[in-house]
Design a protein around this motif. Structure first.
Motif, PDB file in Angstrom:
ATOM      1  N   ARG A   1      -3.188   3.653  -8.869  1.00  0.00           N
ATOM      2  CA  ARG A   1      -2.055   3.572  -7.648  1.00  0.00           C
ATOM      3  C   ARG A   1      -2.418   4.441  -6.432  1.00  0.00           C
ATOM      4  O   ARG A   1      -2.026   4.172  -5.114  1.00  0.00           O
TER       5      ARG A   1
ATOM      6  N   PHE B   1      -3.796   2.408  -3.674  1.00  0.00           N
ATOM      7  CA  PHE B   1      -3.103   1.480  -2.960  1.00  0.00           C
ATOM      8  C   PHE B   1      -1.772   2.209  -2.113  1.00  0.00           C
ATOM      9  O   PHE B   1      -0.867   2.409  -2.518  1.00  0.00           O
TER      10      PHE B   1
ATOM     11  N   PRO C   1       0.457   2.931   1.411  1.00  0.00           N
ATOM     12  CA  PRO C   1       1.274   2.170   1.898  1.00  0.00           C
ATOM     13  C   PRO C   1       0.380   1.140   2.858  1.00  0.00           C
ATOM     14  O   PRO C   1       0.934   0.195   3.092  1.00  0.00           O
TER      15      PRO C   1
ATOM     16  N   THR D   1      -1.173  -1.515   0.886  1.00  0.00           N
ATOM     17  CA  THR D   1      -0.172  -2.218   0.556  1.00  0.00           C
ATOM     18  C   THR D   1       0.466  -3.391   1.404  1.00  0.00           C
ATOM     19  O   THR D   1       0.450  -4.514   1.433  1.00  0.00           O
TER      20      THR D   1
ATOM     21  N   THR E   1      -1.855  -6.039   2.831  1.00  0.00           N
ATOM     22  CA  THR E   1      -2.220  -6.979   1.807  1.00  0.00           C
ATOM     23  C   THR E   1      -0.801  -7.938   1.579  1.00  0.00           C
ATOM     24  O   THR E   1      -1.020  -9.241   1.495  1.00  0.00           O
ATOM     25  N   ILE E   2       0.363  -7.446   1.515  1.00  0.00           N
ATOM     26  CA  ILE E   2       1.533  -8.218   1.313  1.00  0.00           C
ATOM     27  C   ILE E   2       1.928  -8.992   2.920  1.00  0.00           C
ATOM     28  O   ILE E   2       2.036 -10.214   2.839  1.00  0.00           O
TER      29      ILE E   2
ATOM     30  N   VAL F   1      -1.385  -6.979  -6.056  1.00  0.00           N
ATOM     31  CA  VAL F   1      -0.185  -7.008  -5.279  1.00  0.00           C
ATOM     32  C   VAL F   1       0.939  -7.030  -6.150  1.00  0.00           C
ATOM     33  O   VAL F   1       2.007  -6.548  -6.111  1.00  0.00           O
TER      34      VAL F   1
ATOM     35  N   ILE G   1       1.633  -3.701  -7.517  1.00  0.00           N
ATOM     36  CA  ILE G   1       2.445  -2.780  -6.799  1.00  0.00           C
ATOM     37  C   ILE G   1       3.921  -3.224  -6.579  1.00  0.00           C
ATOM     38  O   ILE G   1       4.937  -2.311  -6.438  1.00  0.00           O
ATOM     39  N   GLU G   2       3.973  -4.592  -6.426  1.00  0.00           N
ATOM     40  CA  GLU G   2       5.521  -4.876  -6.392  1.00  0.00           C
ATOM     41  C   GLU G   2       6.380  -4.668  -7.528  1.00  0.00           C
ATOM     42  O   GLU G   2       7.536  -3.846  -7.479  1.00  0.00           O
TER      43      GLU G   2
ATOM     44  N   GLY H   1       5.974  -6.978   4.304  1.00  0.00           N
ATOM     45  CA  GLY H   1       4.612  -5.871   4.545  1.00  0.00           C
ATOM     46  C   GLY H   1       4.534  -5.087   5.655  1.00  0.00           C
ATOM     47  O   GLY H   1       4.491  -3.847   5.888  1.00  0.00           O
TER      48      GLY H   1
ATOM     49  N   ALA I   1      -7.420  -6.611   2.025  1.00  0.00           N
ATOM     50  CA  ALA I   1      -7.145  -5.412   1.162  1.00  0.00           C
ATOM     51  C   ALA I   1      -8.671  -4.717   1.002  1.00  0.00           C
ATOM     52  O   ALA I   1      -8.733  -3.354   0.956  1.00  0.00           O
TER      53      ALA I   1
END
Length: 433
Positions: A133, A136, A138, A141, A144-145, A257, A260-261, A368, A423
């Motif tokens: 984590r 990853f 913010p 993340t 990527t999103i 992803v 993370i979600e 994102g 990413a």
């Protein structure tokens, strides 16, 4: 000592471990199914259409998805977090599934989901999630999103104009009319509807779009007649799984992803229900999701993740019982046994799907960007990382095919995935700058 996060306990009508009478449990469970149904069925519809599957193959995939998501939800509520969390098809997997299915084949999709799911399971059960984590941030993340939504823009517009089925534009104005009405209906329900109806904009939008398509001649229900009434989904419907290294690497970024979600959703449901949340809860939850993804690969379905929509249902109804969610899971499994029902969904005209996803995919990118805005400080360093990662992620998939063929397969596969390129760029730059 393990860190335990405790939140102020909200007022729930039904707690996590409480049960309700069967009739109410069915109604509440069905509500959860309706809240997640549109989005979870959209994934096989989009992937199947883009990969070039036939109508009966898409129907078969929808059956597999319903069964896999029902099993995934049971796993999450029994051996996972044990929170009232519904599992559904993850949009994060769509770009990778389309890329793999189009180039290597659906058997490679099965293999990548099986291996990736096992890796995700180990990340959760071995407690590795706590260490991973940290990579990853913010910024990573958010990039990527955002790129997931951008990478799906072409798919949404191809369906909007019915370009897959009608590349010459013979019925383009009919397609645009249906797609526009579907889009406007979906947006209206999402913004203006009240109560439980507000949680089902995709379902309502799809229903209205399909009804309009009938008199315009854009629907074809012959597939439904050819399918049996009752049938149990078979394992490995796309043939023996192919374990292709490049395919596995591509999907690993989708798994990233999804993790993370899901971690965010675990915190959200803990807040809504007033439950404690520990690293053990998170590890068990990710472990259960990994196992569910491997099962999805076994069944020929799509990757799974937790659904924020259903957390909203819990917050709205104040019914936090995981047993109610399990009833919803059983409903999904029951629906998966009826090919004609799956055939009805597979017969959805492409413009209807285009109208639905025009907003849905855009919302992914906006999510994102909102994360970046709220969580990332716009220093010179962060702005440069953000700029480089976005441009690399947007530009890489547009490189010429001849260049992809000249590179090793695993490298070209990564370059074809804007999400993966963005990413990787963000992670590396964050480590060295």
């Amino acid at each position: 000592m393990e860190k335990v996060e405790v939140v102020e306990k909200p007022v729930l009508k039904v707690g996590i471990e409480e049960k309700v009478e069967p009739a109410k449990a069915f109604v509440f469970g069905l509500q959860h199914v309706l809240a997640m149904f549109g989005a979870t069925v959209t994934v096989p519809l989009v992937v199947g259409g883009a990969v070039g599957l036939s109508g009966d193959q898409i129907a078969m995939m929808i059956q597999a998805v319903l069964l896999a998501m029902g099993i995934a939800t049971l796993l999450q509520t029994i051996i996972g977090t044990r929170y009232p969390i519904v599992q559904g098809s993850s949009f994060a997997f769509i770009p990778g599934l389309i890329s793999i299915g189009s180039t290597i084949g659906m058997a490679a999709v099965q293999g990548a989901l099986i291996v990736g799911g096992l890796i995700e399971g180990l990340v959760g059960w071995l407690g590795i999630i706590g260490k991973i984590r940290k990579l990853f941030t913010p910024l990573v993340t958010g990039v990527t999103i955002t790129l997931i939504g951008f990478s799906l823009a072409n798919v949404a517009l191809m369906n909007f104009f019915n370009a897959y089925a009608d590349p010459n534009g013979t019925n383009v104005w009919k397609a645009v009319l249906v797609a526009t009405v579907t889009f406007l209906t979906t947006v209206f329900v999402a913004l203006k509807a009240k109560g439980s109806l507000k949680a089902t904009p995709v379902v309502v939008g799809a229903a209205v779009g399909c009804l309009i398509s009938i008199p315009l001649g854009l629907t074809n229900f012959s597939l439904i007649e050819s399918l049996p009434i009752l049938n149990v989904p078979k394992p490995f419907p796309w043939g023996a799984p192919v374990f292709d290294t490049a395919a596995i690497v591509i999907l690993l970024f989708a798994f990233m992803v999804s993790i993370i979600e899901s971690v965010g959703d675990y915190h959200a449901i803990a807040t809504v229900t007033g439950a404690e949340i520990t690293e053990k809860h998170i590890g068990r939850g990710i472990g259960a999701e990994g196992l569910a993804c491997s099962i999805a690969g076994f069944l020929g379905a799509c990757g799974t993740t937790s659904y924020s929509e259903n957390i909203g249902v819990v917050a709205l109804t104040k019914v936090g019982s995981r047993h109610v969610v399990q009833v919803g899971a059983v409903i999904l499994i029951f629906l998966s046994l009826f090919p004609k029902f799956a055939g009805l969904l597979a017969s959805m005209p492409a413009p209807v799907l285009g109208g639905l996803t025009l907003a849905l995919y855009g919302m992914i990118s906006v999510t994102g960007l909102r994360l970046i805005k709220e969580k990332v400080e716009f220093t010179d360093r962060n702005v440069l990382i953000l700029a480089a990662a976005l441009i690399a992620g947007l530009g890489a998939p547009q490189l010429p095919e001849s260049l992809f063929h000249a590179l090793p397969r695993i490298i070209s596969s990564i370059l074809e995935s804007g999400m993966a390129v963005g990413a990787i760029t963000a992670i590396i730059l964050e480590r060295i700058l």
